[in-house]
Motif scaffolding. Sequence first.
Motif, PDB file in Angstrom:
ATOM      1  N   ILE A  75       0.842  -1.206   0.000  1.00  0.00           N
ATOM      2  CA  ILE A  75       0.000   0.000   0.000  1.00  0.00           C
ATOM      3  C   ILE A  75       0.875   1.253   0.000  1.00  0.00           C
ATOM      4  N   LEU A  76       1.931   1.250   0.813  1.00  0.00           N
ATOM      5  CA  LEU A  76       2.826   2.410   0.856  1.00  0.00           C
ATOM      6  C   LEU A  76       3.525   2.601  -0.488  1.00  0.00           C
ATOM      7  N   ASP A  77       3.841   1.491  -1.179  1.00  0.00           N
ATOM      8  CA  ASP A  77       4.426   1.583  -2.523  1.00  0.00           C
ATOM      9  C   ASP A  77       3.466   2.274  -3.493  1.00  0.00           C
ATOM     10  N   MET A  79       1.029   4.413  -2.513  1.00  0.00           N
ATOM     11  CA  MET A  79       0.827   5.784  -2.032  1.00  0.00           C
ATOM     12  C   MET A  79       1.997   6.704  -2.352  1.00  0.00           C
ATOM     13  N   LYS A  80       3.212   6.160  -2.427  1.00  0.00           N
ATOM     14  CA  LYS A  80       4.398   7.004  -2.608  1.00  0.00           C
ATOM     15  C   LYS A  80       4.362   7.791  -3.921  1.00  0.00           C
ATOM     16  N   HIS A  81       3.575   7.327  -4.890  1.00  0.00           N
ATOM     17  CA  HIS A  81       3.497   8.017  -6.181  1.00  0.00           C
ATOM     18  C   HIS A  81       2.592   9.248  -6.128  1.00  0.00           C
ATOM     19  N   GLN A  82       1.649   9.267  -5.194  1.00  0.00           N
ATOM     20  CA  GLN A  82       0.720  10.394  -5.096  1.00  0.00           C
ATOM     21  C   GLN A  82       0.946  11.279  -3.865  1.00  0.00           C
ATOM     22  N   HIS A  83       1.639  10.757  -2.861  1.00  0.00           N
ATOM     23  CA  HIS A  83       1.724  11.463  -1.586  1.00  0.00           C
ATOM     24  C   HIS A  83       3.141  11.469  -1.035  1.00  0.00           C
ATOM     25  N   ARG A  84       3.359  12.365  -0.079  1.00  0.00           N
ATOM     26  CA  ARG A  84       4.628  12.354   0.662  1.00  0.00           C
ATOM     27  C   ARG A  84       4.428  11.494   1.908  1.00  0.00           C
ATOM     28  N   LEU A  85       5.364  10.576   2.152  1.00  0.00           N
ATOM     29  CA  LEU A  85       5.275   9.659   3.289  1.00  0.00           C
ATOM     30  C   LEU A  85       6.291  10.091   4.341  1.00  0.00           C
ATOM     31  N   ILE A  86       5.781  10.618   5.443  1.00  0.00           N
ATOM     32  CA  ILE A  86       6.631  11.144   6.508  1.00  0.00           C
ATOM     33  C   ILE A  86       6.345  10.347   7.775  1.00  0.00           C
ATOM     34  N   TYR A  87       7.337   9.598   8.221  1.00  0.00           N
ATOM     35  CA  TYR A  87       7.175   8.733   9.394  1.00  0.00           C
ATOM     36  C   TYR A  87       7.544   9.516  10.638  1.00  0.00           C
ATOM     37  N   ILE A  88       6.628   9.530  11.595  1.00  0.00           N
ATOM     38  CA  ILE A  88       6.841  10.225  12.870  1.00  0.00           C
ATOM     39  C   ILE A  88       6.631   9.185  13.955  1.00  0.00           C
ATOM     40  N   HIS A 107      12.621  -2.473   1.947  1.00  0.00           N
ATOM     41  CA  HIS A 107      12.304  -1.677   0.753  1.00  0.00           C
ATOM     42  C   HIS A 107      11.007  -0.879   0.936  1.00  0.00           C
ATOM     43  N   VAL A 108      10.864  -0.273   2.124  1.00  0.00           N
ATOM     44  CA  VAL A 108       9.698   0.562   2.413  1.00  0.00           C
ATOM     45  C   VAL A 108      10.101   2.017   2.142  1.00  0.00           C
ATOM     46  N   HIS A 109       9.358   2.667   1.261  1.00  0.00           N
ATOM     47  CA  HIS A 109       9.670   4.041   0.861  1.00  0.00           C
ATOM     48  C   HIS A 109       9.403   5.028   2.003  1.00  0.00           C
ATOM     49  N   TYR A 110      10.253   6.041   2.085  1.00  0.00           N
ATOM     50  CA  TYR A 110      10.018   7.157   3.006  1.00  0.00           C
ATOM     51  C   TYR A 110      10.523   8.441   2.360  1.00  0.00           C
ATOM     52  N   ASP A 111       9.835   9.542   2.646  1.00  0.00           N
ATOM     53  CA  ASP A 111      10.324  10.858   2.248  1.00  0.00           C
ATOM     54  C   ASP A 111      11.072  11.499   3.414  1.00  0.00           C
ATOM     55  N   ASP A 112      10.669  11.141   4.620  1.00  0.00           N
ATOM     56  CA  ASP A 112      11.330  11.661   5.813  1.00  0.00           C
ATOM     57  C   ASP A 112      10.972  10.744   6.979  1.00  0.00           C
TER      58      ASP A 112
END
Length: 192
Positions: A75-77, A79-88, A107-112
């Motif tokens: 799901i995160l893969d 979402m990464k094409h449409q949204h910024r993924l910021i893990y807090i 191999h989990v995408h993150y922007d921050d």
Amino acid sequence: MLRLGIDIDGTVTAQDTFVPYLNESFQCAMTLEDMTEYDLTKLLNISHEEFWGWMNQHEPLIYKQAKPAKDAKEILDQMKHQHRLIYITARRQHHADITYEWFHKHHVHYDDIELVGGHHKLEAVQKHEIDVFFEDHHGNATMIAKEADIPVILFNSPYNQMPIDDRIIRVNNWQEASQWIKQYEQRLETAY
């Protein structure tokens, strides 16, 4: 494009991650269903000092070996094409290397990724201008929804069954979370 704030433990990682380690250390046979409170000291009948001593010793291995929650990576893969993924995350700063290694290994995408070192995530949510937050901790979900005035997707668990307000959306899995985000995007587009 939405800025998605995402908790890690119990949200991106499986909610029962800690169970085998707790069972081994405390010679018990608990399951996730037994964990009806986030504070495990009552269930284990130990003090906060004992619990944090245990956490300090076991956290690195638990974080390193944690399994991703079912469908989280897929799901995160998407979402990464449409949204910024910021893990807090409530993880403490000295776990930064283990945290980044886990994301790379799986191999989990993150922007921050921001390790706030406790359950007060509101400042990080505001700093990153988060639009929607993903969480498993009821107290965090409630505070973020109320103070940041944003929707919070709460991943259903035995330990977060307290009442919720209308800004909190309970989901049972990442598929439901993804579906809610798609519907939310459509509502936002129609509003403009």
